[in-house]
Design a protein around this motif. Sequence first.
Motif, PDB file in Angstrom:
ATOM      1  N   UNK A  50       0.832  -1.207   0.000  1.00  0.00           N
ATOM      2  CA  UNK A  50       0.000   0.000   0.000  1.00  0.00           C
ATOM      3  C   UNK A  50       0.866   1.257   0.000  1.00  0.00           C
ATOM      4  N   UNK A  51       1.961   1.232   0.740  1.00  0.00           N
ATOM      5  CA  UNK A  51       2.862   2.378   0.800  1.00  0.00           C
ATOM      6  C   UNK A  51       3.524   2.620  -0.558  1.00  0.00           C
ATOM      7  N   UNK A  52       3.785   1.550  -1.278  1.00  0.00           N
ATOM      8  CA  UNK A  52       4.381   1.662  -2.607  1.00  0.00           C
ATOM      9  C   UNK A  52       3.352   2.087  -3.656  1.00  0.00           C
ATOM     10  N   UNK A  53       2.092   2.170  -3.262  1.00  0.00           N
ATOM     11  CA  UNK A  53       1.044   2.615  -4.171  1.00  0.00           C
ATOM     12  C   UNK A  53       0.468   1.531  -5.051  1.00  0.00           C
ATOM     13  N   UNK A  54       0.785   0.284  -4.753  1.00  0.00           N
ATOM     14  CA  UNK A  54       0.313  -0.816  -5.583  1.00  0.00           C
ATOM     15  C   UNK A  54      -1.091  -1.285  -5.240  1.00  0.00           C
ATOM     16  N   UNK A  55      -1.509  -1.022  -4.025  1.00  0.00           N
ATOM     17  CA  UNK A  55      -2.774  -1.621  -3.608  1.00  0.00           C
ATOM     18  C   UNK A  55      -3.430  -0.776  -2.521  1.00  0.00           C
ATOM     19  N   UNK A  56      -4.707  -0.558  -2.668  1.00  0.00           N
ATOM     20  CA  UNK A  56      -5.503   0.078  -1.629  1.00  0.00           C
ATOM     21  C   UNK A  56      -6.640  -0.887  -1.312  1.00  0.00           C
ATOM     22  N   UNK A  57      -6.772  -1.234  -0.054  1.00  0.00           N
ATOM     23  CA  UNK A  57      -7.786  -2.207   0.341  1.00  0.00           C
ATOM     24  C   UNK A  57      -8.776  -1.561   1.296  1.00  0.00           C
ATOM     25  N   UNK A  58     -10.034  -1.903   1.120  1.00  0.00           N
ATOM     26  CA  UNK A  58     -11.105  -1.405   1.975  1.00  0.00           C
ATOM     27  C   UNK A  58     -11.923  -2.593   2.431  1.00  0.00           C
ATOM     28  N   UNK A  59     -12.161  -2.656   3.715  1.00  0.00           N
ATOM     29  CA  UNK A  59     -12.979  -3.721   4.274  1.00  0.00           C
ATOM     30  C   UNK A  59     -14.122  -3.085   5.030  1.00  0.00           C
ATOM     31  N   UNK A  60     -15.327  -3.364   4.625  1.00  0.00           N
ATOM     32  CA  UNK A  60     -16.496  -2.826   5.307  1.00  0.00           C
ATOM     33  C   UNK A  60     -17.153  -3.899   6.141  1.00  0.00           C
ATOM     34  N   UNK A  61     -17.608  -3.495   7.301  1.00  0.00           N
ATOM     35  CA  UNK A  61     -18.274  -4.432   8.186  1.00  0.00           C
ATOM     36  C   UNK A  61     -19.783  -4.295   8.099  1.00  0.00           C
ATOM     37  N   UNK A  62     -20.461  -5.328   8.517  1.00  0.00           N
ATOM     38  CA  UNK A  62     -21.905  -5.311   8.489  1.00  0.00           C
ATOM     39  C   UNK A  62     -22.519  -4.613   9.694  1.00  0.00           C
ATOM     40  N   UNK A  63     -21.696  -4.211  10.637  1.00  0.00           N
ATOM     41  CA  UNK A  63     -22.179  -3.593  11.858  1.00  0.00           C
ATOM     42  C   UNK A  63     -22.276  -2.098  11.642  1.00  0.00           C
ATOM     43  N   UNK A  64     -23.480  -1.593  11.658  1.00  0.00           N
ATOM     44  CA  UNK A  64     -23.696  -0.170  11.435  1.00  0.00           C
ATOM     45  C   UNK A  64     -23.734   0.563  12.765  1.00  0.00           C
ATOM     46  N   UNK A  65     -23.026   1.675  12.830  1.00  0.00           N
ATOM     47  CA  UNK A  65     -22.992   2.527  14.008  1.00  0.00           C
ATOM     48  C   UNK A  65     -23.315   3.946  13.560  1.00  0.00           C
ATOM     49  N   UNK A  66     -23.583   4.850  14.489  1.00  0.00           N
ATOM     50  CA  UNK A  66     -23.820   6.228  14.066  1.00  0.00           C
ATOM     51  C   UNK A  66     -22.657   6.756  13.230  1.00  0.00           C
ATOM     52  N   UNK A  67     -22.970   7.471  12.204  1.00  0.00           N
ATOM     53  CA  UNK A  67     -21.995   8.071  11.289  1.00  0.00           C
ATOM     54  C   UNK A  67     -21.318   7.047  10.399  1.00  0.00           C
ATOM     55  N   UNK A  68     -21.931   5.908  10.152  1.00  0.00           N
ATOM     56  CA  UNK A  68     -21.406   4.968   9.182  1.00  0.00           C
ATOM     57  C   UNK A  68     -21.198   3.573   9.718  1.00  0.00           C
ATOM     58  N   UNK A  69     -20.704   2.715   8.838  1.00  0.00           N
ATOM     59  CA  UNK A  69     -20.416   1.329   9.209  1.00  0.00           C
ATOM     60  C   UNK A  69     -18.963   1.221   9.648  1.00  0.00           C
TER      61      UNK A  69
END
Length: 173
Positions: A50-69
């Motif tokens: 990620x630091x080298x700029x090759x990959x950006x990963x996002x993991x979203x959870x199913x648990x919703x809280x105020x102001x987003x998941x």
Amino acid sequence: MSGLLAAIAVWLAGGLASWLARRHPGRASVIGAGAALVGAALAAGPAYRALAGHHVALLGGGWSVPYGALSLKLDALAAAFLLPTCVVGALCAVGGAGALRTHAGGASAGAGFAAYNALLASMAIVATATNLVLLLMAWEAMTLTSFALVVSEHDARAVRRAGFQYLVFSHLA
């Protein structure tokens, strides 16, 4: 991202295992330091990419809280904090294994490595959190595990006082 999640799982499981082995200081040190090293290696790979700029990963959870998941994001900015955490965390685990084993007869090795591995996991979550609620929860976990490390030699009055001061000032900050 799977490497980061695996690292967090290894840190938490290794912390629990070293705490369970606390009556055997040598075994607790090996388990705790080993988990810290393996977790650091698992997280360092994705952080470097990620630091080298090759990959950006996002993991979203199913648990919703105020102001987003609840979600984690490993991008170059998060990696700039996560990679040093992994490198320094691994080096400290190696140094700490010997120190905790000989310090106070090794009585605090299991609890010390349990707190240390939980600290590494919480620091990784702080660096990658995309939601303020998750960030604050991980920050609180980081504060409490640091406190546990500070007061690991709680028999000394000065240590208890330093730990209390640390806890007060870290919450004020």
